[in-house]
Scaffold this active site. Structure first.
Site, PDB file in Angstrom:
ATOM      1  N   ARG A  34     160.549  41.304 154.589  1.00  0.00           N
ATOM      2  CA  ARG A  34     159.715  42.311 155.249  1.00  0.00           C
ATOM      3  C   ARG A  34     158.350  42.408 154.593  1.00  0.00           C
ATOM      4  NH1 ARG A  34     161.213  48.607 154.863  1.00  0.00           N
ATOM      5  NH2 ARG A  34     160.226  48.364 152.842  1.00  0.00           N
ATOM      6  N   CYS A  40     154.993  45.260 154.822  1.00  0.00           N
ATOM      7  CA  CYS A  40     154.588  46.568 155.338  1.00  0.00           C
ATOM      8  C   CYS A  40     153.131  46.785 154.953  1.00  0.00           C
ATOM      9  CB  CYS A  40     155.468  47.676 154.758  1.00  0.00           C
ATOM     10  SG  CYS A  40     155.026  49.322 155.376  1.00  0.00           S
TER      11      CYS A  40
END
Length: 125
Positions: free
Chosen positions: A102, A104
């Protein structure tokens, strides 16, 4: 093999793009914002918006032949990094045992002034 993904269970694309595309055995979603399937912007707090984003992601993943469990990479865009903890809390409800890679990032502005947008890459079964 390339296939465009379209489902009425998620909001229609609001521009010249598709909800997602399958190439060979990989699905690439467009970024999902907290629009309901009928195109209404959810104006709740960042947690409510994040839950709607996941509802949209689940719908396009299903149409592509994938699931949250086959996601290999997620990119999260948030309007305010101060919301990271709340977004992360909701994110963890959907990715509890399966933990894809991930990124962000905080962005200046999102479409329709959303507080959060998420896109994913997933394996198609």
């Amino acid at each position: 093999m390339m296939k465009y993904v379209h489902t009425k269970e998620a909001p229609a694309a609001i521009g010249p793009y598709s909800q997602g595309i399958v190439v060979n055995n990989l699905f690439f979603s467009s970024g999902q914002i907290p629009l309901t399937a009928d195109g209404v912007m959810l104006t709740g707090n960042v947690k409510e918006q994040t839950h709607q984003v996941f509802a949209n992601l689940k719908a396009v993943l299903k149409e592509a032949g994938a699931t949250l469990e086959t996601v290999v990479k997620a990119t999260v865009f948030i309007k305010n990094m101060d919301d990271f903890t709340e977004v992360n809390e909701v994110y963890g409800e959907y990715f509890s045992t399966h933990k894809p890679a991930r990124s962000c990032v905080e962005v200046a502005r999102l479409p329709k002034d959303a507080l959060v947008e998420i896109e994913v890459v997933a394996l198609v079964k």
